[in-house]
Design a protein around this motif. Sequence first.
Motif, PDB file in Angstrom:
ATOM      1  N   ARG A 144      67.414  96.213  49.663  1.00  0.00           N
ATOM      2  CA  ARG A 144      67.932  95.815  48.358  1.00  0.00           C
ATOM      3  C   ARG A 144      67.856  94.292  48.280  1.00  0.00           C
ATOM      4  N   VAL A 145      67.095  93.780  47.298  1.00  0.00           N
ATOM      5  CA  VAL A 145      66.845  92.339  47.200  1.00  0.00           C
ATOM      6  C   VAL A 145      67.787  91.711  46.181  1.00  0.00           C
ATOM      7  N   ALA A 146      68.346  90.560  46.520  1.00  0.00           N
ATOM      8  CA  ALA A 146      69.155  89.795  45.566  1.00  0.00           C
ATOM      9  C   ALA A 146      68.761  88.326  45.664  1.00  0.00           C
ATOM     10  N   VAL A 147      68.565  87.681  44.502  1.00  0.00           N
ATOM     11  CA  VAL A 147      68.323  86.236  44.445  1.00  0.00           C
ATOM     12  C   VAL A 147      69.482  85.632  43.668  1.00  0.00           C
ATOM     13  N   ASP A 148      70.284  84.794  44.322  1.00  0.00           N
ATOM     14  CA  ASP A 148      71.488  84.296  43.644  1.00  0.00           C
ATOM     15  C   ASP A 148      71.193  83.045  42.822  1.00  0.00           C
ATOM     16  N   ALA A 149      72.236  82.452  42.248  1.00  0.00           N
ATOM     17  CA  ALA A 149      72.076  81.363  41.277  1.00  0.00           C
ATOM     18  C   ALA A 149      71.414  80.124  41.862  1.00  0.00           C
ATOM     19  N   VAL A 150      71.510  79.921  43.181  1.00  0.00           N
ATOM     20  CA  VAL A 150      70.889  78.742  43.786  1.00  0.00           C
ATOM     21  C   VAL A 150      69.649  79.120  44.594  1.00  0.00           C
ATOM     22  N   GLY A 151      69.137  80.345  44.358  1.00  0.00           N
ATOM     23  CA  GLY A 151      67.853  80.715  44.947  1.00  0.00           C
ATOM     24  C   GLY A 151      67.922  81.265  46.356  1.00  0.00           C
ATOM     25  N   ASN A 152      69.117  81.483  46.902  1.00  0.00           N
ATOM     26  CA  ASN A 152      69.189  82.166  48.196  1.00  0.00           C
ATOM     27  C   ASN A 152      68.632  83.575  48.015  1.00  0.00           C
ATOM     28  N   VAL A 153      67.761  84.012  48.946  1.00  0.00           N
ATOM     29  CA  VAL A 153      67.121  85.330  48.832  1.00  0.00           C
ATOM     30  C   VAL A 153      67.673  86.247  49.924  1.00  0.00           C
ATOM     31  N   PHE A 154      68.296  87.359  49.509  1.00  0.00           N
ATOM     32  CA  PHE A 154      68.901  88.308  50.439  1.00  0.00           C
ATOM     33  C   PHE A 154      68.133  89.625  50.424  1.00  0.00           C
ATOM     34  N   GLY A 155      68.057  90.264  51.581  1.00  0.00           N
ATOM     35  CA  GLY A 155      67.559  91.634  51.664  1.00  0.00           C
ATOM     36  C   GLY A 155      68.561  92.442  52.471  1.00  0.00           C
ATOM     37  N   VAL A 156      69.065  93.538  51.892  1.00  0.00           N
ATOM     38  CA  VAL A 156      70.140  94.293  52.547  1.00  0.00           C
ATOM     39  C   VAL A 156      69.702  95.733  52.829  1.00  0.00           C
ATOM     40  N   ALA A 157      69.988  96.175  54.047  1.00  0.00           N
ATOM     41  CA  ALA A 157      69.780  97.582  54.424  1.00  0.00           C
ATOM     42  C   ALA A 157      71.148  98.249  54.447  1.00  0.00           C
ATOM     43  N   GLU A 158      71.358  99.172  53.506  1.00  0.00           N
ATOM     44  CA  GLU A 158      72.678  99.818  53.418  1.00  0.00           C
ATOM     45  C   GLU A 158      72.738 100.992  54.386  1.00  0.00           C
ATOM     46  N   LEU A 159      72.984 100.655  55.626  1.00  0.00           N
ATOM     47  CA  LEU A 159      73.000 101.674  56.682  1.00  0.00           C
ATOM     48  C   LEU A 159      74.307 102.448  56.685  1.00  0.00           C
ATOM     49  N   ALA A 160      75.365 101.845  56.103  1.00  0.00           N
ATOM     50  CA  ALA A 160      76.699 102.447  56.213  1.00  0.00           C
ATOM     51  C   ALA A 160      77.351 102.627  54.847  1.00  0.00           C
ATOM     52  N   GLY A 161      76.529 102.641  53.791  1.00  0.00           N
ATOM     53  CA  GLY A 161      77.085 102.854  52.455  1.00  0.00           C
ATOM     54  C   GLY A 161      77.410 101.554  51.754  1.00  0.00           C
ATOM     55  N   PRO A 162      77.503 101.594  50.416  1.00  0.00           N
ATOM     56  CA  PRO A 162      77.622 100.366  49.618  1.00  0.00           C
ATOM     57  C   PRO A 162      78.898  99.568  49.882  1.00  0.00           C
ATOM     58  N   ASP A 163      79.954 100.176  50.364  1.00  0.00           N
ATOM     59  CA  ASP A 163      81.216  99.447  50.513  1.00  0.00           C
ATOM     60  C   ASP A 163      81.469  98.944  51.928  1.00  0.00           C
ATOM     61  N   ALA A 164      80.547  99.221  52.832  1.00  0.00           N
ATOM     62  CA  ALA A 164      80.754  98.819  54.231  1.00  0.00           C
ATOM     63  C   ALA A 164      80.560  97.310  54.379  1.00  0.00           C
ATOM     64  N   PRO A 165      81.225  96.696  55.356  1.00  0.00           N
ATOM     65  CA  PRO A 165      81.025  95.262  55.615  1.00  0.00           C
ATOM     66  C   PRO A 165      79.575  94.987  56.015  1.00  0.00           C
ATOM     67  N   LEU A 166      79.175  93.723  55.816  1.00  0.00           N
ATOM     68  CA  LEU A 166      77.780  93.333  56.046  1.00  0.00           C
ATOM     69  C   LEU A 166      77.678  92.393  57.248  1.00  0.00           C
TER      70      LEU A 166
END
Lengths: 409, 409
Positions: free
Chosen positions: B51-73
């Motif tokens: 799951r890709v997210a680009v925030d307001a200052v251009g930080n680029v994140f990629g997340v693998a939701e291995l434990a569900g959407p509410d689990a800590p990262l």
Amino acid sequence: MIDADRLHRWLGDLAAIGRTPGGGVCRLAASHDDGLARDWFRARLGEEGLRVAVDAVGNVFGVAELAGPDAPLVLTGSHLDSQPSGGRYDGAYGVLAGLEALLAVRRRTAQGGGKPARNLGVVSWTNEEGARFSPSTLGSAVFAGLVDADFALSRADGDGVTLGAALADIGYRGADAPPRNVAAYVELHIEQGPELERAGSTIGVVEGNWGTVKYVADIEGRAAHTGPTPMAARRDALLPAAELVLCCRQMSDRTGGALVSSVGRLDVQPNSTNVVPGRVRLFAEFRALDPTMLADACARFEAKARALSTEAVPVALTRTVDRPAGAFDARLRDLIEDTAKACGYASLRLNTVAGHDSIPLKAVCPSAMIFVPSATGVSHHESEFTTPEDLAAGAQVLAATLARLAELA
Amino acid sequence: MIDADRLHRWLGDLAAIGRTPGGGVCRLAASHDDGLARDWFRARLGEEGLRVAVDAVGNVFGVAELAGPDAPLVLTGSHLDSQPSGGRYDGAYGVLAGLEALLAVRRRTAQGGGKPARNLGVVSWTNEEGARFSPSTLGSAVFAGLVDADFALSRADGDGVTLGAALADIGYRGADAPPRNVAAYVELHIEQGPELERAGSTIGVVEGNWGTVKYVADIEGRAAHTGPTPMAARRDALLPAAELVLCCRQMSDRTGGALVSSVGRLDVQPNSTNVVPGRVRLFAEFRALDPTMLADACARFEAKARALSTEAVPVALTRTVDRPAGAFDARLRDLIEDTAKACGYASLRLNTVAGHDSIPLKAVCPSAMIFVPSATGVSHHESEFTTPEDLAAGAQVLAATLARLAELA
């Protein structure tokens, strides 16, 4: 005799080309704005029916054949290029007042004021400043046969663009033969120093030029992280550069200012806050009237550079300019002094510390200079200023000098 | 566990973006080439179904939701921007090895290697280097709430272009919310110093960071002709700058190198051979592990600047960075050390002299770093090098650390 209103209007028109926010001009040699200034100048030459020639290095000449095609030529002029944030009078004044003076003499001739034995010409030399292409006074040096046109055209700016390519870009890599058979060269210029103002004189008769030696120091260190790289392992190219900067000033201070020196330019690579400077190029210069003082300064500076040079951070010094002190033509100096007096202006004999196109011209003809005051001695700055009255006075003395040199009889 | 061949291929692919003639990279933050590197990275994240997210200052994140959407990262990563002539591993290694480690853990999970209790993410932070926009570690500081996004976006480069405008230009002024609920941050990085190589250790467990203070000195002189301007009338902005450069080095020498200092950048105006420098901006920095030593150095440097400042040439000092020395999370450090041992690698505890995104991250979660050796300690230079074996070892230790942090059970 001269049309002072037109001269002031011309100076204003030209100052609009490459104007900087601070009221100065930026017309680096062979830049887009230098091209526009040349176009403007060439249009004025054309309007006045002068014979225009653009030579291989972009020097622009306008000739009034008052005495026939084979008569000797009396030449005046200066340069239209400027420093990155230069003033509006440095160079431009000598070109425009030169044109105005030439036209004034022609007018007088047309009105029956004598039959000239010589033609008159006005010139704008290429790359006088040396700000974009090194060395300075390049166009006049080619004209005088002191350097080859090929050498001049191959000089590159900081981005690697050659003078030849830049001139071609703006349409000023010419194919015309420059005028020859030059009987005399007289250049009108602002003083760029404080002596005339201090003495209360309007006209400066320039005796000669100070000697000048310029160096480029190439310092090779090694770029590295400014954090984890141990201090003992660093090869910081900025440290010897800082020593050389201070060395220059200390040498001048020891002479009470008789030796003039400066480091005007320092290129640091990669110039990033987090990187130890890996390479520095430093531009130093020394000027003195006394040749022994200048030679001594050069020897000391070269010794300092050798002492700072190490295997880890070698310092290599190249002498790029070596212009000995020398006098302008004695007969021309006397003529200018006499003419200034006849025009009713107080004159002062002084020397030029700065380089000018009149210096290379000495190699091909009698050459001399007329100075007018610079307010508070300021130049190479946007606030450079000379009063309209002094500008008109200089143009008037130049016109009267040209009339006498053209042997109106 | 990790795919070392793919990691090396990725490093080669990325090094081709912004490659310099000397074999390094130039990917200044939010430049065209930084944009291409981001595109390349985002394409890899997309291929792997993160799951890709680009925030307001251009930080680029990629997340693998291995434990569900509410689990800590559990987050890892570094930065893709570089110095003007930087190396290919600084930052890029932590991003690509971070992605490879994340994928290795996911692979193991998919193959029945445990049920994770936490999600895994990889991030590329904006403007870590601070080479184009000051200060450094800007994207991670916004993420950690230490500075506002508006402040970050309004930072301007040397040409006056803001970070916000530059990010918009390359399509990375994002609108996505960055991931929250971060349980831990572990950053893998090349050491950029010589300690691991000297000790013969493969893995560095970073205890903490040195304190760092950075200054900008603005020196206001007055541009003038280097020839006719009398020495006594000059207001040369380069002279105090040269004194400050030497002062920094002398202060470090007096501590035997325990105080690290440098002037990496010096902007001279107008920087023309024939013009006395009218304005200089100097960037100086001091680093030390001992807070008293650092405070003492700052006091001395500020006193020196005050002493050099005159009415004719005022020197104004601004403290732009004040990062105190501090420790990384003790539990994470022990975990990394234990994991390295379990993977069969010799480790060394050491401190980071350089700043890293892991330091601002301490404000929002337990944070720590893993280092791998830098050949001859060189970084921020095109010749920066780490052996493929060490690169693979670091990625392996990171993957094993992430697996333990994800609480595979």
